[in-house]
Design a protein around this motif. Structure first.
Motif, PDB file in Angstrom:
ATOM      1  N   ASN A  25      33.339  43.402  72.413  1.00  0.00           N
ATOM      2  CA  ASN A  25      33.325  44.390  71.329  1.00  0.00           C
ATOM      3  C   ASN A  25      32.201  44.115  70.325  1.00  0.00           C
ATOM      4  OD1 ASN A  25      34.627  42.036  70.244  1.00  0.00           O
ATOM      5  ND2 ASN A  25      35.361  43.283  68.547  1.00  0.00           N
ATOM      6  N   VAL A  26      31.146  43.407  70.761  1.00  0.00           N
ATOM      7  CA  VAL A  26      30.029  43.053  69.878  1.00  0.00           C
ATOM      8  C   VAL A  26      28.710  43.430  70.537  1.00  0.00           C
ATOM      9  CG1 VAL A  26      28.820  41.168  68.707  1.00  0.00           C
ATOM     10  CG2 VAL A  26      31.319  41.115  68.904  1.00  0.00           C
ATOM     11  N   PHE A  27      27.817  44.046  69.751  1.00  0.00           N
ATOM     12  CA  PHE A  27      26.494  44.410  70.259  1.00  0.00           C
ATOM     13  C   PHE A  27      25.436  44.095  69.218  1.00  0.00           C
ATOM     14  CE2 PHE A  27      27.836  48.026  67.788  1.00  0.00           C
ATOM     15  CZ  PHE A  27      26.669  48.528  67.209  1.00  0.00           C
ATOM     16  N   GLN A  28      24.204  43.978  69.665  1.00  0.00           N
ATOM     17  CA  GLN A  28      23.068  43.834  68.752  1.00  0.00           C
ATOM     18  C   GLN A  28      21.851  44.500  69.384  1.00  0.00           C
ATOM     19  OE1 GLN A  28      20.213  41.546  69.139  1.00  0.00           O
ATOM     20  NE2 GLN A  28      20.959  39.856  70.415  1.00  0.00           N
ATOM     21  N   MET A  29      20.800  44.686  68.604  1.00  0.00           N
ATOM     22  CA  MET A  29      19.650  45.470  69.057  1.00  0.00           C
ATOM     23  C   MET A  29      18.353  44.679  69.132  1.00  0.00           C
ATOM     24  SD  MET A  29      20.565  49.020  67.100  1.00  0.00           S
ATOM     25  CE  MET A  29      21.956  50.001  67.663  1.00  0.00           C
ATOM     26  N   ASP A  30      18.459  43.358  69.019  1.00  0.00           N
ATOM     27  CA  ASP A  30      17.298  42.486  69.144  1.00  0.00           C
ATOM     28  C   ASP A  30      16.194  42.896  68.168  1.00  0.00           C
ATOM     29  OD1 ASP A  30      15.968  40.301  70.191  1.00  0.00           O
ATOM     30  OD2 ASP A  30      15.000  41.449  71.786  1.00  0.00           O
ATOM     31  N   GLN A  31      16.602  43.240  66.955  1.00  0.00           N
ATOM     32  CA  GLN A  31      15.674  43.646  65.900  1.00  0.00           C
ATOM     33  C   GLN A  31      15.700  42.600  64.792  1.00  0.00           C
ATOM     34  OE1 GLN A  31      13.761  46.742  65.510  1.00  0.00           O
ATOM     35  NE2 GLN A  31      14.047  46.848  67.718  1.00  0.00           N
ATOM     36  N   GLY A  32      15.149  41.421  65.088  1.00  0.00           N
ATOM     37  CA  GLY A  32      15.203  40.308  64.158  1.00  0.00           C
ATOM     38  C   GLY A  32      14.463  40.530  62.856  1.00  0.00           C
ATOM     39  N   GLU A  33      13.549  41.500  62.807  1.00  0.00           N
ATOM     40  CA  GLU A  33      12.798  41.791  61.581  1.00  0.00           C
ATOM     41  C   GLU A  33      13.415  42.947  60.806  1.00  0.00           C
ATOM     42  OE1 GLU A  33       8.725  42.393  62.860  1.00  0.00           O
ATOM     43  OE2 GLU A  33       8.251  40.313  62.388  1.00  0.00           O
ATOM     44  N   GLY A  34      14.672  43.251  61.091  1.00  0.00           N
ATOM     45  CA  GLY A  34      15.312  44.402  60.456  1.00  0.00           C
ATOM     46  C   GLY A  34      15.295  44.348  58.942  1.00  0.00           C
ATOM     47  N   LEU A  35      15.628  43.196  58.375  1.00  0.00           N
ATOM     48  CA  LEU A  35      15.649  43.067  56.922  1.00  0.00           C
ATOM     49  C   LEU A  35      14.258  43.254  56.340  1.00  0.00           C
ATOM     50  CD1 LEU A  35      18.020  42.463  54.985  1.00  0.00           C
ATOM     51  CD2 LEU A  35      17.205  40.099  54.879  1.00  0.00           C
ATOM     52  N   LEU A  36      13.264  42.672  56.979  1.00  0.00           N
ATOM     53  CA  LEU A  36      11.880  42.784  56.523  1.00  0.00           C
ATOM     54  C   LEU A  36      11.388  44.225  56.588  1.00  0.00           C
ATOM     55  CD1 LEU A  36       9.146  41.531  55.696  1.00  0.00           C
ATOM     56  CD2 LEU A  36       8.750  41.048  58.125  1.00  0.00           C
ATOM     57  N   LYS A  37      11.766  44.932  57.639  1.00  0.00           N
ATOM     58  CA  LYS A  37      11.294  46.308  57.814  1.00  0.00           C
ATOM     59  C   LYS A  37      11.937  47.268  56.819  1.00  0.00           C
ATOM     60  CE  LYS A  37       9.962  45.859  62.654  1.00  0.00           C
ATOM     61  NZ  LYS A  37      10.156  46.320  64.038  1.00  0.00           N
ATOM     62  N   MET A  38      13.064  46.876  56.256  1.00  0.00           N
ATOM     63  CA  MET A  38      13.690  47.711  55.227  1.00  0.00           C
ATOM     64  C   MET A  38      13.289  47.279  53.823  1.00  0.00           C
ATOM     65  SD  MET A  38      17.600  48.372  56.582  1.00  0.00           S
ATOM     66  CE  MET A  38      17.993  46.618  56.673  1.00  0.00           C
ATOM     67  N   TYR A  39      13.338  45.967  53.552  1.00  0.00           N
ATOM     68  CA  TYR A  39      13.186  45.490  52.180  1.00  0.00           C
ATOM     69  C   TYR A  39      12.006  44.545  51.985  1.00  0.00           C
ATOM     70  CZ  TYR A  39      17.664  47.677  51.385  1.00  0.00           C
ATOM     71  OH  TYR A  39      18.673  48.606  51.276  1.00  0.00           O
ATOM     72  N   GLY A  40      11.071  44.549  52.928  1.00  0.00           N
ATOM     73  CA  GLY A  40       9.859  43.771  52.762  1.00  0.00           C
ATOM     74  C   GLY A  40       8.925  44.415  51.752  1.00  0.00           C
ATOM     75  N   THR A  41       7.813  43.747  51.492  1.00  0.00           N
ATOM     76  CA  THR A  41       6.837  44.263  50.531  1.00  0.00           C
ATOM     77  C   THR A  41       6.343  45.646  50.923  1.00  0.00           C
ATOM     78  OG1 THR A  41       6.121  41.994  50.110  1.00  0.00           O
ATOM     79  CG2 THR A  41       4.664  43.753  49.361  1.00  0.00           C
ATOM     80  N   ILE A  42       6.123  45.836  52.225  1.00  0.00           N
ATOM     81  CA  ILE A  42       5.697  47.148  52.739  1.00  0.00           C
ATOM     82  C   ILE A  42       6.710  47.578  53.795  1.00  0.00           C
ATOM     83  CG2 ILE A  42       3.844  48.478  53.810  1.00  0.00           C
ATOM     84  CD1 ILE A  42       1.896  46.325  52.927  1.00  0.00           C
ATOM     85  N   PRO A  43       7.732  48.336  53.434  1.00  0.00           N
ATOM     86  CA  PRO A  43       8.763  48.747  54.395  1.00  0.00           C
ATOM     87  C   PRO A  43       8.181  49.572  55.538  1.00  0.00           C
ATOM     88  CG  PRO A  43       9.473  49.153  52.128  1.00  0.00           C
ATOM     89  CD  PRO A  43       8.007  48.818  52.068  1.00  0.00           C
ATOM     90  N   ASP A  44       8.829  49.536  56.662  1.00  0.00           N
ATOM     91  CA  ASP A  44       8.429  50.300  57.839  1.00  0.00           C
ATOM     92  C   ASP A  44       9.105  51.674  57.798  1.00  0.00           C
ATOM     93  OD1 ASP A  44       7.900  51.375  60.290  1.00  0.00           O
ATOM     94  OD2 ASP A  44       8.608  49.663  61.457  1.00  0.00           O
TER      95      ASP A  44
END
Length: 509
Positions: A25-44
């Protein structure tokens, strides 16, 4: 094309699975830079759409077009929800053969519900020391792709290094992984003792009654009918012992009690502890000889997130006492920036926003809370996810903070229309045997962009048992405290645009 292979294929379907199944009942998307891409200096700017597409493939694979609730304070959660719903709606139009639960002739299961969050909803929980087995293993030991190296003692007394796969093929791991470490050790001892006592008579006759308990345990390992069982028990004895060794070496007993006190506002005796007394206690811990840099960062981070009344001067004193480097201090600053969306949301509603962490703990009573494992002083902290999922399941999740999107629930009121019953397979008290129960109603899916903590996996597991509902949890990636600190430390760096274009046109998901 291989003509021999072609002649043996009856049908062929292309399925785009943009997610990884970690547990049942657990999944992930192999998006280790998720936090950076949302709240980094230059969001994606492309990141929410990419996640929305991946969530759509998950839902389509499970035949779900869920009713969506999303964190209103997060623009990213909103964009993910919109993107996901658009992809599923488009897919339904182009694929008339596809069906989903809760619609037309598929009322055997109610429509599922999906809750989309990002890590700003609770930046505290990933920092806490958690003492259930899986969380402890992934926090304190070296685990890579679910493979762990551990040391064991052979029958001849020599040390041997082995590897174990902590996955769904290990029935004992499945049973124990969400138990408190104290219960794990007790269960393993009980199982080994039962087997030894069952065979004690036969073994003592072989040794003339002179065999010790240790010798009996070694002898039992050689019995064909018990060899595999004892091997698994011995394996988890070694892994649990390594956890406890690391626990003692790092001096985590006192540290974890302080963490729980900061989180809940009361000490292990239920007495309120805050202000100057708490700061002095934290200073003493930060100046403890041999305390590792990461442990200092975790303590300071927990203080900053949990203590809404802390002044800049108090924070400065603590940072000075910790003697952290400039780079390590930047992690604390990044954590504060991570929590800014909470402050923005408060300002928009006209509520007091003098402290950016207020909404995280508003209304939380300082209690010595009981847990599923009983009264443990190191498990008083209860993450935000548990309450949110309980509200989602009960149908009283506040709409002002968690907006709705997508198709309505059955009858439009969130109440059951169909009474679906599905098999719920779980480990019972005897190793290797399984018990069956049932789930009722639709699925409840939660997704955390920016990483899901191992303690939150336990929350989903516990709620399935408590509520008799199917609860599925996932995120951009799985995070232990070290990984979360690493992710936060990267927030002052830039990130390249998410160039990963979802495969396919949307016709074959």
């Amino acid at each position: 094309t291989n003509p021999v292979l072609g002649s043996r294929i009856k049908t062929f379907k292309e399925i785009h699975l943009d997610f990884i199944v970690c547990e049942s009942n657990v999944f992930q998307m192999d998006q280790g830079e998720g936090l950076l891409k949302m709240y980094g200096t230059i969001p994606d700017p492309d990141f929410p759409a990419v996640i929305g597409r991946k969530l759509a493939t998950l839902c389509i694979t499970m035949n779900e077009h869920p009713a969506v609730r999303f964190q209103a304070s997060s623009a990213y959660a909103r964009e993910m929800a919109v993107s996901m719903n658009e992809v599923i709606t488009s897919f339904k139009k182009k694929n008339s053969h596809w069906w989903c639960y809760g619609e037309d002739s598929h009322m055997e299961r109610e429509r599922g519900q999906l809750l989309i969050l990002d890590r700003t909803f609770d930046p505290l929980t990933p920092l806490m020391h958690e003492y259930t087995y899986s969380a402890m293993v992934n926090d304190l030991l070296s685990v890579e792709d679910n493979v762990i190296a551990y040391s064991t003692t052979t029958n001849k007394g020599s040390k041997e290094l082995k590897e174990a796969l902590l996955g769904e093929s290990d029935a004992l791991w499945i049973e124990l992984r969400y138990y408190h470490i104290a219960k794990v050790i007790a269960v393993i001892k009980e199982r080994m003792s039962d087997i030894i006592q069952t065979n004690a008579g036969a073994l003592s006759k072989q040794g003339g009654g002179s065999l010790s308990i240790t010798a009996m345990a070694a002898a039992v390992k050689e019995l064909p009918e018990y060899r595999q069982t004892m091997s698994k028990l011995s394996q988890h004895v070694s892994i649990a012992q390594q956890c406890m060794d690391a626990f003692g070496k790092l001096g985590l007993m006192q540290m974890s009690q302080l963490e729980q006190t900061m989180s809940t506002g009361v000490d292990e005796d239920g007495k309120e502890l805050k202000g100057a007394k708490l700061i002095e206690l934290l200073k003493a811990s930060l100046t403890t000889a041999g305390l590792q840099e990461e442990q200092k960062i975790r303590l300071l981070s927990i203080f900053v997130v949990s203590q809404r009344g802390a002044t800049p001067e108090e924070k400065r004193q603590l940072v000075q006492a910790s003697r952290l480097s400039g780079d390590d201090q930047q992690i604390i600053l990044n954590l504060e920036r991570l929590c800014l969306p909470v402050q923005t949301a408060q300002s928009a509603t006209g509520k007091a926003a003098s402290n950016i962490f207020t909404s995280l703990f508003k209304g939380r009573a300082p209690t010595h809370a009981a847990t599923a494992e009983g009264e443990y002083a190191d498990t008083r902290h209860v993450g935000q996810l548990k309450g949110l999922l309980e509200q989602l399941i009960n149908g009283d999740l506040p709409s002002a903070k968690y907006s709705s999107l997508g198709p309505a629930l059955n009858n439009g009121d969130g109440k059951s229309m169909a009474k679906s019953v599905r098999r719920n397979v779980g480990a019972n008290a005897k190793f290797g045997r399984r018990e069956q129960g049932t789930y009722s109603g639709g699925r409840y899916i939660s997704y955390i962009a920016g990483g899901v903590a191992y303690s939150e996996l336990r929350v989903a597991h516990d709620l399935m048992s408590e509520k008799n509902k199917e609860v599925i949890i996932g995120g951009t990636h799985l995070i232990n405290p070290t990984q979360f600190i690493y992710d936060v430390s990267d927030l002052n760096k830039s990130v390249t645009s998410a160039s990963a274009t979802p495969s396919g046109s949307g016709d074959n998901v």
